[in-house]
Every structure is written in structure tokens, then in C-alpha cells.
Design a protein around this motif. Structure first.
Motif, PDB file in Angstrom:
ATOM      1  N   LEU A 162     -11.066   2.846   5.899  1.00 39.90           N
ATOM      2  CA  LEU A 162     -11.802   3.693   4.963  1.00 39.90           C
ATOM      3  C   LEU A 162     -12.805   2.881   4.152  1.00 39.90           C
ATOM      4  O   LEU A 162     -13.937   3.315   3.921  1.00 39.90           O
ATOM      5  CB  LEU A 162     -10.823   4.419   4.044  1.00 39.90           C
ATOM      6  CG  LEU A 162      -9.994   5.546   4.658  1.00 39.90           C
ATOM      7  CD1 LEU A 162      -9.047   6.133   3.618  1.00 39.90           C
ATOM      8  CD2 LEU A 162     -10.889   6.644   5.229  1.00 39.90           C
ATOM      9  N   LYS A 163     -12.399   1.704   3.711  1.00 41.41           N
ATOM     10  CA  LYS A 163     -13.321   0.855   2.959  1.00 41.41           C
ATOM     11  C   LYS A 163     -14.469   0.392   3.853  1.00 41.41           C
ATOM     12  O   LYS A 163     -15.623   0.317   3.427  1.00 41.41           O
ATOM     13  CB  LYS A 163     -12.570  -0.339   2.369  1.00 41.41           C
ATOM     14  CG  LYS A 163     -11.620   0.033   1.243  1.00 41.41           C
ATOM     15  CD  LYS A 163     -10.930  -1.173   0.657  1.00 41.41           C
ATOM     16  CE  LYS A 163      -9.967  -0.761  -0.456  1.00 41.41           C
ATOM     17  NZ  LYS A 163     -10.651  -0.130  -1.603  1.00 41.41           N
ATOM     18  N   ARG A 210     -15.372   5.239   3.094  1.00 45.29           N
ATOM     19  CA  ARG A 210     -14.488   6.387   2.852  1.00 45.29           C
ATOM     20  C   ARG A 210     -14.658   7.492   3.886  1.00 45.29           C
ATOM     21  O   ARG A 210     -14.156   8.607   3.694  1.00 45.29           O
ATOM     22  CB  ARG A 210     -14.668   6.978   1.451  1.00 45.29           C
ATOM     23  CG  ARG A 210     -14.659   6.022   0.302  1.00 45.29           C
ATOM     24  CD  ARG A 210     -13.503   5.036   0.339  1.00 45.29           C
ATOM     25  NE  ARG A 210     -12.187   5.675   0.237  1.00 45.29           N
ATOM     26  CZ  ARG A 210     -11.031   4.988   0.256  1.00 45.29           C
ATOM     27  NH1 ARG A 210     -11.051   3.664   0.412  1.00 45.29           N
ATOM     28  NH2 ARG A 210      -9.879   5.618   0.153  1.00 45.29           N
ATOM     29  N   TRP A 220      -4.164   9.448   9.276  1.00 41.59           N
ATOM     30  CA  TRP A 220      -5.515   9.918   9.589  1.00 41.59           C
ATOM     31  C   TRP A 220      -5.502  11.420   9.859  1.00 41.59           C
ATOM     32  O   TRP A 220      -6.373  12.156   9.368  1.00 41.59           O
ATOM     33  CB  TRP A 220      -6.082   9.180  10.804  1.00 41.59           C
ATOM     34  CG  TRP A 220      -7.506   9.535  11.101  1.00 41.59           C
ATOM     35  CD1 TRP A 220      -8.623   8.880  10.677  1.00 41.59           C
ATOM     36  CD2 TRP A 220      -7.987  10.656  11.875  1.00 41.59           C
ATOM     37  NE1 TRP A 220      -9.769   9.509  11.136  1.00 41.59           N
ATOM     38  CE2 TRP A 220      -9.409  10.597  11.876  1.00 41.59           C
ATOM     39  CE3 TRP A 220      -7.360  11.688  12.562  1.00 41.59           C
ATOM     40  CZ2 TRP A 220     -10.195  11.544  12.536  1.00 41.59           C
ATOM     41  CZ3 TRP A 220      -8.143  12.627  13.231  1.00 41.59           C
ATOM     42  CH2 TRP A 220      -9.545  12.563  13.213  1.00 41.59           C
ATOM     43  N   ASP A 280      -5.175  13.343   6.574  1.00 39.78           N
ATOM     44  CA  ASP A 280      -6.425  13.296   5.802  1.00 39.78           C
ATOM     45  C   ASP A 280      -7.497  14.180   6.435  1.00 39.78           C
ATOM     46  O   ASP A 280      -8.246  14.873   5.736  1.00 39.78           O
ATOM     47  CB  ASP A 280      -6.923  11.859   5.706  1.00 39.78           C
ATOM     48  CG  ASP A 280      -6.156  11.038   4.683  1.00 39.78           C
ATOM     49  OD1 ASP A 280      -5.256  11.590   4.035  1.00 39.78           O
ATOM     50  OD2 ASP A 280      -6.470   9.837   4.544  1.00 39.78           O
ATOM     51  N   ASP A 317      -0.592   1.795   7.277  1.00 44.92           N
ATOM     52  CA  ASP A 317      -1.284   2.504   6.210  1.00 44.92           C
ATOM     53  C   ASP A 317      -2.256   1.585   5.467  1.00 44.92           C
ATOM     54  O   ASP A 317      -3.290   2.035   4.967  1.00 44.92           O
ATOM     55  CB  ASP A 317      -0.272   3.123   5.247  1.00 44.92           C
ATOM     56  CG  ASP A 317       0.370   4.375   5.816  1.00 44.92           C
ATOM     57  OD1 ASP A 317      -0.060   4.815   6.902  1.00 44.92           O
ATOM     58  OD2 ASP A 317       1.299   4.913   5.183  1.00 44.92           O
ATOM     59  N   MET A 318      -1.944   0.285   5.402  1.00 42.89           N
ATOM     60  CA  MET A 318      -2.919  -0.666   4.869  1.00 42.89           C
ATOM     61  C   MET A 318      -4.149  -0.737   5.777  1.00 42.89           C
ATOM     62  O   MET A 318      -5.289  -0.812   5.300  1.00 42.89           O
ATOM     63  CB  MET A 318      -2.295  -2.052   4.719  1.00 42.89           C
ATOM     64  CG  MET A 318      -1.429  -2.210   3.493  1.00 42.89           C
ATOM     65  SD  MET A 318      -1.060  -3.960   3.150  1.00 42.89           S
ATOM     66  CE  MET A 318       0.268  -4.250   4.314  1.00 42.89           C
ATOM     67  N   GLN A 328      -2.953  -7.031   5.553  1.00 44.90           N
ATOM     68  CA  GLN A 328      -2.303  -6.342   6.672  1.00 44.90           C
ATOM     69  C   GLN A 328      -1.918  -7.322   7.770  1.00 44.90           C
ATOM     70  O   GLN A 328      -0.890  -7.168   8.421  1.00 44.90           O
ATOM     71  CB  GLN A 328      -3.180  -5.207   7.199  1.00 44.90           C
ATOM     72  CG  GLN A 328      -4.437  -5.605   7.913  1.00 44.90           C
ATOM     73  CD  GLN A 328      -4.219  -5.991   9.354  1.00 44.90           C
ATOM     74  OE1 GLN A 328      -3.256  -5.532   9.982  1.00 44.90           O
ATOM     75  NE2 GLN A 328      -5.095  -6.826   9.892  1.00 44.90           N
ATOM     76  N   HIS A 348      -5.265   1.668   7.549  1.00 48.62           N
ATOM     77  CA  HIS A 348      -6.007   2.906   7.277  1.00 48.62           C
ATOM     78  C   HIS A 348      -6.935   2.712   6.083  1.00 48.62           C
ATOM     79  O   HIS A 348      -8.116   3.091   6.129  1.00 48.62           O
ATOM     80  CB  HIS A 348      -5.023   4.045   7.027  1.00 48.62           C
ATOM     81  CG  HIS A 348      -5.664   5.355   6.686  1.00 48.62           C
ATOM     82  ND1 HIS A 348      -6.381   6.089   7.595  1.00 48.62           N
ATOM     83  CD2 HIS A 348      -5.686   6.066   5.520  1.00 48.62           C
ATOM     84  CE1 HIS A 348      -6.828   7.201   7.026  1.00 48.62           C
ATOM     85  NE2 HIS A 348      -6.417   7.204   5.768  1.00 48.62           N
ATOM     86  N   GLU A 349      -6.418   2.112   5.034  1.00 52.02           N
ATOM     87  CA  GLU A 349      -7.240   1.881   3.856  1.00 52.02           C
ATOM     88  C   GLU A 349      -8.367   0.903   4.165  1.00 52.02           C
ATOM     89  O   GLU A 349      -9.504   1.072   3.697  1.00 52.02           O
ATOM     90  CB  GLU A 349      -6.375   1.366   2.707  1.00 52.02           C
ATOM     91  CG  GLU A 349      -7.135   1.081   1.415  1.00 52.02           C
ATOM     92  CD  GLU A 349      -7.817   2.296   0.827  1.00 52.02           C
ATOM     93  OE1 GLU A 349      -8.778   2.113   0.036  1.00 52.02           O
ATOM     94  OE2 GLU A 349      -7.414   3.441   1.141  1.00 52.02           O
ATOM     95  N   TRP A 371      -8.061  -6.998   2.242  1.00 51.08           N
ATOM     96  CA  TRP A 371      -7.235  -6.028   2.946  1.00 51.08           C
ATOM     97  C   TRP A 371      -6.902  -6.497   4.359  1.00 51.08           C
ATOM     98  O   TRP A 371      -5.777  -6.320   4.848  1.00 51.08           O
ATOM     99  CB  TRP A 371      -7.921  -4.663   2.978  1.00 51.08           C
ATOM    100  CG  TRP A 371      -7.756  -3.908   1.704  1.00 51.08           C
ATOM    101  CD1 TRP A 371      -8.615  -3.897   0.637  1.00 51.08           C
ATOM    102  CD2 TRP A 371      -6.659  -3.087   1.336  1.00 51.08           C
ATOM    103  NE1 TRP A 371      -8.119  -3.100  -0.364  1.00 51.08           N
ATOM    104  CE2 TRP A 371      -6.922  -2.582   0.034  1.00 51.08           C
ATOM    105  CE3 TRP A 371      -5.476  -2.702   1.977  1.00 51.08           C
ATOM    106  CZ2 TRP A 371      -6.037  -1.746  -0.631  1.00 51.08           C
ATOM    107  CZ3 TRP A 371      -4.604  -1.852   1.311  1.00 51.08           C
ATOM    108  CH2 TRP A 371      -4.879  -1.385   0.027  1.00 51.08           C
ATOM    109  N   TYR A 378       0.837  -1.204   0.000  1.00 48.16           N
ATOM    110  CA  TYR A 378       0.000   0.000   0.000  1.00 48.16           C
ATOM    111  C   TYR A 378       0.868   1.248   0.000  1.00 48.16           C
ATOM    112  O   TYR A 378       0.707   2.159   0.775  1.00 48.16           O
ATOM    113  CB  TYR A 378      -0.923  -0.014   1.226  1.00 48.16           C
ATOM    114  CG  TYR A 378      -1.848   1.182   1.285  1.00 48.16           C
ATOM    115  CD1 TYR A 378      -1.764   2.098   2.330  1.00 48.16           C
ATOM    116  CD2 TYR A 378      -2.785   1.403   0.296  1.00 48.16           C
ATOM    117  CE1 TYR A 378      -2.599   3.205   2.388  1.00 48.16           C
ATOM    118  CE2 TYR A 378      -3.613   2.505   0.352  1.00 48.16           C
ATOM    119  CZ  TYR A 378      -3.524   3.381   1.392  1.00 48.16           C
ATOM    120  OH  TYR A 378      -4.347   4.476   1.456  1.00 48.16           O
TER     121      TYR A 378
END
Length: 335
Positions: free
Chosen positions: A86-87, A91, A114, A117, A79-80, A279, A82-83, A275, A32
Motif C-alpha cells: 500500500l505504501k 495506498r 486484500w 479491503d 499483513d506487513m 517483514q 500488505h502495508e 517495512w 503490524y
């Protein structure tokens, strides 16, 4: 809640059915992006004099308080995560109904992703991210500031109360969540909001497929070691009680089911599972090395073998593992 996970069948959860897909090839987004790793503030050499152990790098400030690494591999994993969040939240960075926040803090900010963003999304807000490790990026929005601090110590940056306090996946890193939530209550403005997003780290399954697997053994060994050392590994389902005990009102609890792997038929759940697996596979050794070698006298080689078996069994399509993730927010009363 007890139906079989046989191929093509359905398991009902509180978020609806989770279907097992038949005959889909293994997919794994295992990276990621690269992690930015410089820091904005002037730091003493002692803070940057990291601890190196078993091939991993750990924080130096309050050495030993946090038992996961802070090196580039671990930062990529964060960071993975984090994604993944979000999913999971479609989002959204948060769920609390905040309006025009002026002063915000992200507790245990990690890579700071975070906080950055949020600052981009709310340019009117001054955002602080605090962490034991100075691993955050240097190129950030002008309304972001990072601090090196231990959030379980008395805060020195809350003389001006916050409009919004955010904390995410602190499982296995905090010993007294109740005290931390009460500190948040004292440090947020009347009418302000606090939101915690966290796991129940123990995996579950609605059939017997997890039993006697390397994945099950990994979480048994690692979670029990963290608990014996005084860390909370299952904060998610307890957050509501801690918020009530602290005095928050308008408390909202949302529970998310996160599959592990690509076995769900539903496209969104499959993506979450991919995901989650990516991770986790990146973090098995990171999560186990310090706690098992420092506290349980394991060797590095034994930890690597445990992680390898967890990784291998987690990839089996007939092992239908689920984790529960909780988002809990509450408001400090106006009066």
C-alpha cells in the motif's frame, strides 16, 4: 546506474535518485497488528489438520504444495507485506483501470486482507479469495467469500467469468506461472483485467556492499533450493512476457525499487525500506525452513543460523540492498 553508495552520494535508478542518509539511528516497525484466523465456510477436518514441523505450522490441503508456514507469525508478516505494498502504490490496492467490477477473485489470498479491503472499496462487487489455507477472518463484508483451493489446479469457480483477477507476491509458491496466467485469460470476461504484483526475489546492489554477506548467502541458498524444486522465484520481470503469450492486450508494466533497510535519505524510500526489512526479518526462518530441511537436508539449527546471519548483516548501514517489485496488468480483448 553504477555510482558508489558512499555516504552522501546518489545512485540513479529508473525511478530517480536513491540517496544514502548519513548517521540516522536504526528504526524498525516490527509488528503490524494481530491476525484474525477463523474461516467462514464449513471445512472438513482434513483441511484443518495442519502439518506441524520444526516449530511451524503448514497447510494440509495439497500438503507440500506451498513451502511457507500458515501460522500466526507468518500471517502477521503477510499483513506487513500488505502495508508495504500500500505504501509502495500510494495506498492503491491495484493499478488496473477497472470500472464497476461485479465479480472479482484474489488468487492465493493468504490472510484475505486484500480481498476484504477491495470489498470495502467496491461494495457492488462480489469478491472471492482462494487459498490453500483457511486462515482468513470470519468477520468480513457481506460481499466476500473465501474458498480453499489450489490455484494451479483446474478452477471450478470460473463458470461465470470474472471482471477482475488479482494475484500478489506468488514468488516461490507457483511452478508454472505461464499456465496460471493463461488460466486467468480464460477466466476473465472479454474486456476484463488481470493484474499480478510480484517480486524479483534476488537482491541487488549498485555497489559491492552485498557481496560476501550473510544476506547474500541466505538468498543464494534459499532461492537456488526453490528453483531446484521447480518453483519460480523471479516472476516479476517475466510477467510481461507471460501476459503477451496468454493473449492479453493493453499490457502495462511498472517497476518499483524497494530498498532494504533505513539507509536511503529520501523519506518515502526510507519508509519502504523499514517495512521491507521488518517483514523480511520476520520471514527469514519461515522462508527457509521447509525448503532447506525437506529438500536439502539442512537441520533446523543450521537454518536458524543462516537466518540469524542474514538478519544481522541486513541491519548494517553500509549494506545497500535493493529489491525490484513489478506490477503488471493486461486486458482480455473485447472480441
Amino acid at each position: 546506474m553504477t555510482e558508489s553508495f558512499a555516504q552522501g552520494q546518489t545512485v540513479t535508478t529508473n525511478h530517480g535518485p536513491v540517496n544514502v542518509e548519513v548517521d540516522t539511528s536504526y528504526e524498525n516497525d516490527s509488528s503490524y497488528g494481530d491476525e484474525l484466523s477463523s474461516y467462514t465456510a464449513s471445512l472438513t477436518s482434513s483441511v484443518l489438520d495442519y502439518r506441524h514441523e520444526n516449530g511451524r505450522r503448514y497447510h494440509k490441503y495439497r500438503d507440500g504444495s506451498y513451502l511457507l508456514p500458515n501460522d500466526e507469525s507468518e500471517n502477521d508478516r503477510l499483513d506487513m507485506l500488505h502495508e508495504l505494498c500500500l505504501k509502495m502504490l500510494h495506498r492503491k490496492l491495484y493499478l488496473a483501470p477497472i470500472k464497476r467490477p461485479q465479480r472479482v477473485i484474489d488468487l492465493a489470498t493468504g490472510t484475505g486482507i486484500w480481498a476484504v479491503d477491495f470489498a470495502d472499496e467496491h461494495p457492488e462487487a462480489q469478491v472471492i479469495g482462494c487459498d490453500l489455507s483457511p486462515i482468513q477472518p470470519s468477520l468480513v463484508p457481506p460481499n466476500v467469500k473465501f474458498l480453499v483451493d489450489d490455484v494451479e489446479s483446474e478452477w471450478a469457480y470460473d463458470r461465470d467469468p470474472f471482471d477482475f483477477i488479482h494475484a500478489r507476491y506468488l514468488a516461490a509458491s507457483i511452478k508454472d506461472f505461464g499456465r496460471l496466467v493463461k488460466q486467468c485469460y480464460r477466466s476473465v470476461k472479454p474486456g476484463g483485467w488481470v493484474e499480478f504484483q510480484d517480486w524479483d526475489v534476488y537482491p541487488i546492489t549498485l555497489d559491492s556492499s552485498l557481496k560476501d554477506t550473510g544476506l547474500h548467502r541466505y538468498y543464494d541458498e534459499v532461492c537456488s533450493a526453490f528453483e531446484e524444486a521447480g518453483y519460480e522465484v523471479r516472476p516479476g520481470p517475466k510477467l510481461e512476457r507471460w501476459f503477451k503469450d496468454a493473449g492479453f492486450v493493453n499490457i502495462h508494466v511498472e517497476k518499483f525499487v524497494v530498498p532494504y533497510g533505513v539507509w536511503p535519505k529520501d523519506k518515502h524510500l526510507k519508509e519502504l525500506g523499514t517495512w521491507a526489512q521488518a517483514q523480511a526479518e520476520a520471514g527469514y526462518e519461515a522462508g527457509a525452513l521447509a525448503i532447506l530441511t525437506r529438500y536439502k537436508n539442512w537441520t533446523k539449527e543450521e537454518v536458524i543460523a543462516l537466518a540469524s546471519q542474514a538478519r544481522a548483516d541486513g541491519r548494517k548501514r553500509n549494506v545497500h540492498t535493493i529489491f525490484n517489485f513489478y506490477v503488471v496488468y493486461g486486458q482480455r480483448p473485447e472480441n
